[in-house]
Design an enzyme around this catalytic site. Structure first.
Site, mmCIF file in Angstrom:
data_model
loop_
_atom_site.group_PDB
_atom_site.id
_atom_site.type_symbol
_atom_site.label_atom_id
_atom_site.label_comp_id
_atom_site.label_asym_id
_atom_site.label_seq_id
_atom_site.Cartn_x
_atom_site.Cartn_y
_atom_site.Cartn_z
ATOM 1 N N LYS A 7 -33.615 61.704 28.389
ATOM 2 C CA LYS A 7 -34.443 62.269 29.470
ATOM 3 C C LYS A 7 -34.310 63.788 29.500
ATOM 4 C CE LYS A 7 -33.391 58.205 32.273
ATOM 5 N NZ LYS A 7 -32.572 57.777 33.415
ATOM 6 N N HIS B 56 -15.779 67.893 9.060
ATOM 7 C CA HIS B 56 -15.529 66.473 9.364
ATOM 8 C C HIS B 56 -14.037 66.278 9.079
ATOM 9 C CE1 HIS B 56 -15.876 62.277 9.835
ATOM 10 N NE2 HIS B 56 -16.849 61.987 8.984
ATOM 11 N N ARG C 23 -19.671 63.430 17.641
ATOM 12 C CA ARG C 23 -20.430 63.703 16.403
ATOM 13 C C ARG C 23 -21.796 64.229 16.817
ATOM 14 N NH1 ARG C 23 -21.370 59.919 11.172
ATOM 15 N NH2 ARG C 23 -19.307 60.778 10.760
ATOM 16 N N ARG D 216 -18.641 53.997 9.662
ATOM 17 C CA ARG D 216 -17.196 54.095 9.476
ATOM 18 C C ARG D 216 -16.484 54.872 10.571
ATOM 19 N NH1 ARG D 216 -19.694 53.202 4.827
ATOM 20 N NH2 ARG D 216 -21.221 54.441 5.944
ATOM 21 N N THR D 217 -16.985 56.079 10.860
ATOM 22 C CA THR D 217 -16.227 56.971 11.749
ATOM 23 C C THR D 217 -16.155 56.400 13.164
ATOM 24 O OG1 THR D 217 -17.079 58.762 10.399
ATOM 25 C CG2 THR D 217 -15.957 59.387 12.435
HETATM 26 N N1 CP Z 1 -17.912 58.901 6.065
HETATM 27 C C1 CP Z 1 -18.539 58.830 7.247
HETATM 28 O O1 CP Z 1 -18.472 59.743 8.088
HETATM 29 O O2 CP Z 1 -19.258 57.680 7.432
HETATM 30 P P1 CP Z 1 -20.145 57.325 8.731
HETATM 31 O O3 CP Z 1 -21.275 58.327 8.765
HETATM 32 O O4 CP Z 1 -20.603 55.915 8.533
HETATM 33 O O5 CP Z 1 -19.269 57.483 9.932
#
Ligand code: CP
Length: 308
Positions: A82, A132, A104, A54-55
Site C-alpha cells: 500500500k 551477503h 533482504r 535457502r537464506t
Molecule cells: N544463496 C542464496 O542466497 O539463496 P536464496 O536466494 O535462495 O536465499
C-alpha cells in the site's frame, strides 16, 4: 558488534571466531534433538523483500533451533503493497520490540540504513549487489571443513561478478583469510576496479581455473540486468558454463560450489552440480550453522556493546 551488515568491517579474528562457533553448531543440527535454549525468549523477525529459498528458511530454522520466537513477515501481503516505505515498515516492526531483524532488499545499503533507525540487531541477508555476509561465511566454513584451511588456497569465482553480492562478500572474506582470489567472467560482467578489491581477473575459464582449489559458480542475475547486456544462454554456457571438460583445468581435488539458486545448463552442467566434487548440499547445511552462530554472537549478553 551489534549488527552484521557486511563482511567489510570484520577482522580476520572476528571471522575465525564466527566460523569456530558455526563449526560447533553443525553438531546441533545433526542430532535428532535439535533444540537449544540460547535464544529462548528472544524475538527474531525475517523481513525479505526479495525472493529466497535457502537464506530465509535457514534463518528461520536457525532461530527455532536456538529457541527464539521467529516471525516471517510476508512482504507480499504487507502494507508495503500500500506504499509503506521500508523505513516505516522497519520502525513499525521495531516498536514490537524484536531482538533481531533479518533483512533482504534489492537496494544496496538497505540493512545499514535500518540499523541506524531501529533499536534491535540487524542482519543483512543480502542488499542489492552489495553484500551477503552470511553466504560468504557459510562458503568459508564449507571450504575450511573440506580443505582444512583457507589461507593459500586458489579460489576461482566464476560468472556474473558485476551483479553479485555473493562475489563481493566472498572476495572480502577470502582475502582477509589469506586466500588467492580469482574472478572469471565475460568482460561485460566484470566490475571495474576488481583488482583493487584483491581479485585477479580472467575472461577465459581455461586460464582462470588453472590449478584452482575451489571453483565457485554464480547465477546470471537477469533481474539486475535491466537495460544492460544480457548474454544468450547457449553462448554463455559454451564459454562460461562449468562442465566436466572445463573443470579438468582445476586441481583434481577441486571443490565445486554454488550458492544457489542454480540454473542448470546455463552456468553449470547437471553432472558437475551433482558430481563427486560438488559440495553444494554441504553449503546449504553450513548455512543453518552459520546463521545460528551469527545470531548467537549478536545476542550473546556477554558481547561487546560496540555497534558494528
Ligand atoms: N544463496 C542464496 O542466497 O539463496 P536464496 O536466494 O535462495 O536465499
Amino acid at each position: 558488534h551489534r549488527h552484521l551488515l557486511g563482511i567489510k568491517g570484520l577482522s580476520p579474528a572476528d571471522i575465525e571466531l564466527l566460523l569456530d562457533r558455526a563449526d560447533a553448531a553443525v553438531a546441533i543440527s545433526r542430532q535428532s534433538e535439535k533444540k537449544r535454549n540460547t535464544l529462548r525468549g528472544r524475538t527474531q523477525i525475517n523481513l525479505f523483500y526479495e525472493a529466497s529459498t535457502r537464506t530465509q528458511s535457514s534463518f528461520e530454522l536457525a532461530g527455532k533451533r536456538l529457541g527464539a520466537d521467529v516471525m516471517n513477515m510476508s512482504v507480499a501481503s504487507s502494507s508495503a503493497k500500500k506504499g509503506e516505505t521500508l523505513l516505516d515498515t522497519a520502525i513499525t516492526l521495531n516498536a514490537m520490540r524484536p531482538d533481531i531483524l533479518v533483512i533482504r532488499h534489492s537496494a544496496a545499503g538497505a540493512a545499514a540504513l535500518l540499523a541506524q533507525k531501529v533499536t534491535c540487531s540487524v542482519v543483512n541477508a543480502g542488499d542489492g549487489a552489495h553484500e551477503h555476509p552470511t553466504q560468504a561465511l557459510l562458503d568459508a566454513l564449507t571450504i575450511r571443513r573440506e580443505k582444512g584451511r583457507i589461507g593459500g588456497l586458489v579460489i576461482a569465482i566464476c560468472g556474473d561478478i558485476l551483479h553479485s553480492r555473493v562475489a563481493r562478500s566472498n572476495i572480502i572474506l577470502l582475502n582477509a583469510l589469506g586466500a588467492r582470489v580469482r574472478v572469471i567472467a565475460p568482460s561485460t560482467l566484470l566490475p571495474s576496479g576488481i583488482e583493487r578489491m584483491g581479485a585477479e581477473s580472467f575472461t577465459s575459464m581455461a586460464e582462470g581455473l588453472k590449478g584452482a582449489d575451489v571453483v565457485m559458480m554464480l547465477r546470471l542475475q537477469r533481474e539486475r540486468m535491466a537495460g544492460s547486456f544480457v548474454p544468450s544462454t547457449r553462448e554463455y554456457f559454451r564459454f562460461f558454463g562449468l562442465d566436466a571438460e572445463k573443470l579438468k583445468a582445476a586441481k583434481e581435488d577441486a571443490l565445486v560450489m554454488h550458492p544457489g539458486p542454480m540454473n542448470r545448463g546455463i552456468e553449470i552442467a547437471s553432472d558437475v552440480a551433482d558430481g563427486p566434487r560438488s559440495v553444494i548440499q554441504e553449503q546449504v547445511e553450513m548455512g543453518v550453522a552459520v546463521r545460528m552462530a551469527v545470531m548467537e554472537a549478536l545476542l550473546d549478553p556477554r558481547r561487546n556493546e560496540d555497534a558494528a
